[in-house]
Write a protein that holds these residues in place. Structure first.
Motif, PDB file in Angstrom:
ATOM      1  N   VAL A 208      -1.441  -0.593 -13.643  1.00 33.10           N
ATOM      2  CA  VAL A 208      -0.234  -0.979 -12.920  1.00 33.10           C
ATOM      3  C   VAL A 208       0.829   0.049 -13.251  1.00 33.10           C
ATOM      4  N   ALA A 209       1.471   0.579 -12.228  1.00 32.63           N
ATOM      5  CA  ALA A 209       2.538   1.553 -12.457  1.00 32.63           C
ATOM      6  C   ALA A 209       3.860   0.927 -12.067  1.00 32.63           C
ATOM      7  N   ASN A 210       4.839   1.102 -12.943  1.00 33.30           N
ATOM      8  CA  ASN A 210       6.168   0.589 -12.662  1.00 33.30           C
ATOM      9  C   ASN A 210       7.110   1.781 -12.613  1.00 33.30           C
ATOM     10  N   VAL A 211       7.582   2.079 -11.441  1.00 39.52           N
ATOM     11  CA  VAL A 211       8.324   3.325 -11.253  1.00 39.52           C
ATOM     12  C   VAL A 211       9.818   3.030 -11.161  1.00 39.52           C
ATOM     13  N   PRO A 212      10.602   3.559 -12.084  1.00 38.65           N
ATOM     14  CA  PRO A 212      12.034   3.274 -12.047  1.00 38.65           C
ATOM     15  C   PRO A 212      12.731   4.115 -10.984  1.00 38.65           C
ATOM     16  N   LYS A 213      13.966   3.762 -10.756  1.00 42.19           N
ATOM     17  CA  LYS A 213      14.768   4.546  -9.824  1.00 42.19           C
ATOM     18  C   LYS A 213      14.823   5.985 -10.312  1.00 42.19           C
ATOM     19  N   GLY A 214      14.720   6.908  -9.416  1.00 40.77           N
ATOM     20  CA  GLY A 214      14.817   8.310  -9.812  1.00 40.77           C
ATOM     21  C   GLY A 214      13.459   8.938 -10.028  1.00 40.77           C
ATOM     22  N   ALA A 215      12.434   8.109 -10.190  1.00 37.14           N
ATOM     23  CA  ALA A 215      11.106   8.677 -10.408  1.00 37.14           C
ATOM     24  C   ALA A 215      10.239   8.484  -9.177  1.00 37.14           C
ATOM     25  N   GLU A 216      10.845   8.174  -8.061  1.00 38.23           N
ATOM     26  CA  GLU A 216      10.082   7.985  -6.833  1.00 38.23           C
ATOM     27  C   GLU A 216       9.240   9.238  -6.588  1.00 38.23           C
ATOM     28  N   GLY A 217       8.088   9.018  -6.041  1.00 39.82           N
ATOM     29  CA  GLY A 217       7.198  10.154  -5.843  1.00 39.82           C
ATOM     30  C   GLY A 217       6.112  10.188  -6.901  1.00 39.82           C
ATOM     31  N   PHE A 218       6.229   9.302  -7.873  1.00 41.11           N
ATOM     32  CA  PHE A 218       5.177   9.231  -8.886  1.00 41.11           C
ATOM     33  C   PHE A 218       3.849   8.974  -8.172  1.00 41.11           C
ATOM     34  N   THR A 219       2.824   9.677  -8.622  1.00 44.85           N
ATOM     35  CA  THR A 219       1.569   9.668  -7.877  1.00 44.85           C
ATOM     36  C   THR A 219       0.395   9.262  -8.752  1.00 44.85           C
ATOM     37  N   ALA A 225      -8.548   8.669  -3.061  1.00 48.50           N
ATOM     38  CA  ALA A 225      -7.270   8.376  -2.417  1.00 48.50           C
ATOM     39  C   ALA A 225      -6.118   8.784  -3.317  1.00 48.50           C
ATOM     40  N   THR A 226      -4.944   8.812  -2.724  1.00 45.72           N
ATOM     41  CA  THR A 226      -3.738   9.135  -3.468  1.00 45.72           C
ATOM     42  C   THR A 226      -2.692   8.077  -3.147  1.00 45.72           C
ATOM     43  N   VAL A 227      -2.097   7.534  -4.197  1.00 44.41           N
ATOM     44  CA  VAL A 227      -1.051   6.545  -3.984  1.00 44.41           C
ATOM     45  C   VAL A 227       0.258   7.166  -4.442  1.00 44.41           C
ATOM     46  N   VAL A 228       1.186   7.307  -3.518  1.00 41.35           N
ATOM     47  CA  VAL A 228       2.471   7.891  -3.873  1.00 41.35           C
ATOM     48  C   VAL A 228       3.512   6.785  -3.830  1.00 41.35           C
ATOM     49  N   ASP A 229       4.237   6.680  -4.910  1.00 39.30           N
ATOM     50  CA  ASP A 229       5.206   5.617  -5.017  1.00 39.30           C
ATOM     51  C   ASP A 229       6.469   5.918  -4.228  1.00 39.30           C
ATOM     52  N   LEU A 230       7.029   4.900  -3.669  1.00 40.22           N
ATOM     53  CA  LEU A 230       8.321   5.069  -3.000  1.00 40.22           C
ATOM     54  C   LEU A 230       9.338   4.116  -3.649  1.00 40.22           C
ATOM     55  N   GLY A 231       9.261   3.974  -4.969  1.00 34.64           N
ATOM     56  CA  GLY A 231      10.215   3.139  -5.696  1.00 34.64           C
ATOM     57  C   GLY A 231       9.690   1.731  -5.840  1.00 34.64           C
ATOM     58  N   THR A 232       8.865   1.474  -6.863  1.00 33.53           N
ATOM     59  CA  THR A 232       8.084   0.254  -6.787  1.00 33.53           C
ATOM     60  C   THR A 232       7.311  -0.096  -8.042  1.00 33.53           C
ATOM     61  N   GLU A 233       6.597  -1.181  -7.945  1.00 32.93           N
ATOM     62  CA  GLU A 233       5.581  -1.521  -8.932  1.00 32.93           C
ATOM     63  C   GLU A 233       4.296  -1.807  -8.175  1.00 32.93           C
ATOM     64  N   PHE A 234       3.243  -1.123  -8.561  1.00 26.17           N
ATOM     65  CA  PHE A 234       1.990  -1.321  -7.841  1.00 26.17           C
ATOM     66  C   PHE A 234       0.788  -1.247  -8.775  1.00 26.17           C
ATOM     67  N   GLY A 235      -0.300  -1.842  -8.332  1.00 23.67           N
ATOM     68  CA  GLY A 235      -1.540  -1.804  -9.104  1.00 23.67           C
ATOM     69  C   GLY A 235      -2.594  -1.041  -8.335  1.00 23.67           C
ATOM     70  N   GLN A 251       6.206  -4.741  -5.929  1.00 25.07           N
ATOM     71  CA  GLN A 251       7.597  -4.575  -5.490  1.00 25.07           C
ATOM     72  C   GLN A 251       7.717  -3.263  -4.734  1.00 25.07           C
ATOM     73  N   GLY A 252       8.690  -3.156  -3.876  1.00 27.21           N
ATOM     74  CA  GLY A 252       8.957  -1.897  -3.183  1.00 27.21           C
ATOM     75  C   GLY A 252       7.834  -1.527  -2.244  1.00 27.21           C
TER      76      GLY A 252
END
Lengths: 587, 175
Positions: A208-219, A225-235, A251-252
């Motif tokens: 599970v990745a929890n990406v804070p504000k400012g770190a959007e784009g975490f991959t 496949a590739t999952v690119v975050d757009l400001g969120t929490e995902f598994g 979230q997000g």
């Protein structure tokens, strides 16, 4: 700066500093360099700058075992060259940017010359990193019941993670914080790799990745496949070799791209928002990926680590009175359990009669039951060819972690020392192990630490006092005389602090429950690393009563033992990375 | 400040200063194996004590202090082995490293350039030498030269790198 050095002096100083670092100067030269540095600030400054140079060159190879596994994956940034140094950082970011699927469209959009330029940059930055130091890109910040997978060195909380470093978890949870601030919880069994400050690769398992504000784009990349975050929490969960994968957004929102660019298949792009979950599967042999919606399940992923428990001191007790409340383990000979790997084992020499018994009357210091051992050599029997040992093996990591510093303590009362007059007559307490490399030399070298009294004066010390057998800093076998006499009727308390990674032990002795006398640390007698020595896992009482030749008088040694208490840190599930950090000092 | 943002701040600071702390430790122990060992300890301690670190204050100074203590602890634990930097030398090296940290940072930054300026053959040798698990002996076998020749060449290259890095900072030093 004052007292500038002449060019001859400078040349000499360089030679000394380099020699010091390579271990190629004599002790006189070391002393001279020290003196020079004390007297001349310029000399010290040169020294500091040389060390700075070495540190720069070395910065990459410190985490040897991890870096050996550091195979750069798809991400170009994973192979940042130290030779490029800080510039490499810039290049790295550039290539990261490019590698995020924009390469093709960019190249199509701009002209050929620029394309060539880009290829050049990519080429430079993708050079394998021969002096492969990279800055850490992430850190382990918490763990929970971690079980490390095969081939993965156990890492502690606080360990830095480098580009391309792979973590294999068989079970448990690891929390990793990336340099961009993203918090990732990897759930075992998993294989996960940290690529850059903002990218990880999940080979198999779930996270599970929890990406804070400012770190959007975490991959998070996976094999398909590739999952690119757009400001969120995902598994993300990669399920098996067929590359089935599940993505769930808490979230997000995230961008999901399936497929591999360089293959003939077209990647497909999807956007997922909170509360949605999808499953990606290969639909045919050509590797076409199918994305279908599945039910969102709040329990599908572990999103938080349970609160950590504090390490506690632990003890393994042998007092023959039920010790830790486990009578079966604590009897004589007892069984494995409660920190012991075995029960007591008595190894006899056929020339000696050995009587062991559990007694209650006339207890040692602490009271309670104790073990009494009586050895007799009868008249007319040949001299014993081996010692009698009463020993018990400690479990490597049950209750007490023997790979960390731990303490062994034991009370030993000398009941009889009859005809204890030869150098072969010995009574002692020691560790034991037989490293592979020393097989066949057990008599000489099987003890890491060894405290004993010898029947007859020898080169190491005064007859009749406790002697520590050890090695000095040069690796020579030494005996250190404690000057504490061993006398019949006295009870001696031994306390030995064993530091496996330093290969050192520090003994203390108290007589009849009196004040402790602490001695200096000394080196282990056996050679090899702590690991090769099995971390000296035995508590052993060692006795020869073999003095004299056939036909001489009867010899008899009796002693009683109580409360062997190896104490140490409670078993920790982690060890320092790199396993045995120790690099032999004692030869 | 929440715990997670504090963690992020920590990671940011450590990725920025980790190498500098490593260099500082190496100058205090003058030996790579020891530096690696102490560095791990320091890395752990800095992490564990980070709650006590006041954000906005000097992280480098704080981390250096922890490192210096760890080096002293390390020396005490190994008092049984020879130590190059006795306590007075430790102080000298600590003071110089702290006072002139900027010059040392600049030198470190210049290292990449300086490596780039080496003759390819020399750079190859350095790369071989600093590769994981390499020893002068293994390098000498790879390049087909004697161990003594490899040592000699490495000394010369180190000196060249040293001079090059120093030139990058000569302005600060003698200003």
């Amino acid at each position: 700066m004052s007292n500038r050095l002449s060019s001859e002096e400078m040349a000499e100083l360089r030679r000394l500093i380099q020699g010091l670092y390579d271990g190629r100067i004599t002790s006189d030269e070391r002393a001279r360099l020290k003196q020079w540095m004390r007297q001349s600030e310029e000399a010290s400054w040169i020294y500091v700058q040389y060390m700075n140079l070495y540190a720069g060159l070395h910065w990459d190879t410190a985490q040897e075992s991890e870096l050996e596994q550091a195979v750069p994956k798809g991400a170009a940034g994973a192979s940042r060259s130290a030779i490029l140094g800080f510039l490499g950082d810039v290049f790295q970011q550039g290539t990261n940017f490019l590698s995020r699927s924009l390469v093709l469209s960019l190249l199509l959009a701009v002209g050929l010359p620029f394309m060539l330029f880009l290829i050049l940059i990519l080429h430079v930055a993708r050079q394998p990193a021969p002096v492969a130091r990279a800055m850490p890109v992430a850190k382990i910040t918490q763990m929970h019941e971690c079980v490390w997978g095969e081939g993965s060195a156990p890492l502690p909380v606080g360990a830095d993670l480098f580009p391309g470093q792979r973590i294999r978890l068989s079970g448990g949870l690891v929390e990793i914080v990336f340099a961009d601030g993203t918090n990732v919880i990897v759930q075992g069994p998993s294989t996960f790799e940290t690529n850059t400050r903002g990218e990880g690769f999940l080979h198999i398992g779930s996270l599970v990745a929890n990406v804070p504000k400012g770190a959007e784009g975490f991959t998070i990349r996976t094999p398909t496949a590739t999952v690119v975050d757009l400001g969120t929490e995902f598994g993300v969960a990669v399920e098996d070799e067929k590359d089935t994968l599940e993505v769930q957004v808490f979230q997000g929102k995230v961008a999901l791209k399936t497929g591999v660019e360089d293959a003939d298949r077209k990647p497909s792009h999807h956007h997922l928002v909170a509360g949605r979950a999808v499953r990606v599967e290969s639909a045919d042999r050509q590797g076409k990926m199918v994305v279908r919606e599945v039910a969102f399940s709040a329990d599908r992923f572990v999103r938080r680590l349970p609160a950590p428990t504090k390490p506690v001191k632990a003890a393994i007790i042998a007092d023959f009175s039920g010790g830790e409340g486990n009578a079966q383990v604590d009897q004589f000979p007892g069984t494995a359990g409660s920190g012991w790997a075995t029960g007591w084992n008595v190894e006899k020499a056929k020339e000696l009669k050995c009587i062991t018994s559990i007694e209650q009357a006339n207890p040692l210091l602490g009271g309670g039951k104790y073990l009494r051992v009586l050895l007799q050599r009868e008249s007319g029997v040949a001299r014993a060819r081996k010692a009698i040992t009463v020993e018990r093996r400690l479990a490597l990591t049950d209750r007490v972690d023997l790979t960390k510093p731990y303490v062994v303590s034991s009370n030993l009362r000398i009941d009889v020392l009859n005809r204890f007059t030869e150098s072969r007559d010995r009574l002692g307490i020691c560790s034991r192990n037989i490293p592979q490399s020393e097989a066949g030399r057990e008599g000489q070298l099987s003890t890491g630490w060894y405290i004993c009294v010898v029947g007859k004066g020898n080169k190491f010390g005064k007859s009749g006092s406790w002697i520590f057998f050890a090695r000095n800093r040069k690796g020579q076998a030494i005996g250190v005389d404690s000057r504490i006499p061993a006398r019949e009727g006295n009870t001696y308390s031994f306390r030995i602090l064993v530091d496996p990674s330093a290969r050192q032990w520090t003994p203390s002795i108290a007589v009849n429950g009196g004040k402790w006398t602490k001695f200096k640390p000394m080196g282990m007698r056996t050679r090899g690393t702590a690991k090769e020595n099995g971390y000296w896992p035995f508590l052993r009482l060692h006795c020869w009563a073999g003095g004299g030749n056939k036909g001489e008088d009867v010899g008899e040694v009796g002693f009683s033992v109580d409360s062997g208490l190896p104490r140490g840190k409670r078993l920790r599930l982690v060890r320092y990375w790199g396993g045995e950090a120790y690099r032999g000092n004692n030869g | 400040m929440s715990k997670s943002s504090k963690t992020q701040e920590y990671v940011r600071l450590w990725t920025t200063y980790g190498q500098r702390v490593y260099a500082y430790i190496l100058s205090l122990v003058a030996n790579r194996a020891d530096a690696d060992e102490v560095f791990q300890e320091v890395s752990m301690t800095v992490w564990m004590k980070f709650d006590q670190f006041e954000l906005g204050s000097n992280f480098r100074a704080w981390a250096y202090r922890i490192a210096l203590n760890k080096v002293r602890e390390f020396q005490r634990a190994r008092r049984y082995l020879p130590v190059f930097l006795d306590s007075d030398l430790l102080e000298i090296v600590d003071r110089l490293t702290t006072e002139r940290s900027e010059a040392l940072d600049n030198q470190y930054r210049a290292l990449a350039d300086c490596l780039g300026k080496l003759h390819p053959r020399d750079r190859d040798l350095i790369e071989r030498r600093y590769r994981v698990g390499a020893t002068p002996k293994s390098v000498s076998q790879q390049v087909g030269r004697s161990v003594a020749a490899v040592y000699k060449a490495l000394s010369r290259i180190h000196d060249a790198l040293f001079d090059c890095m120093r030139r990058a900072t000569v302005m600060e030093e003698y200003a």
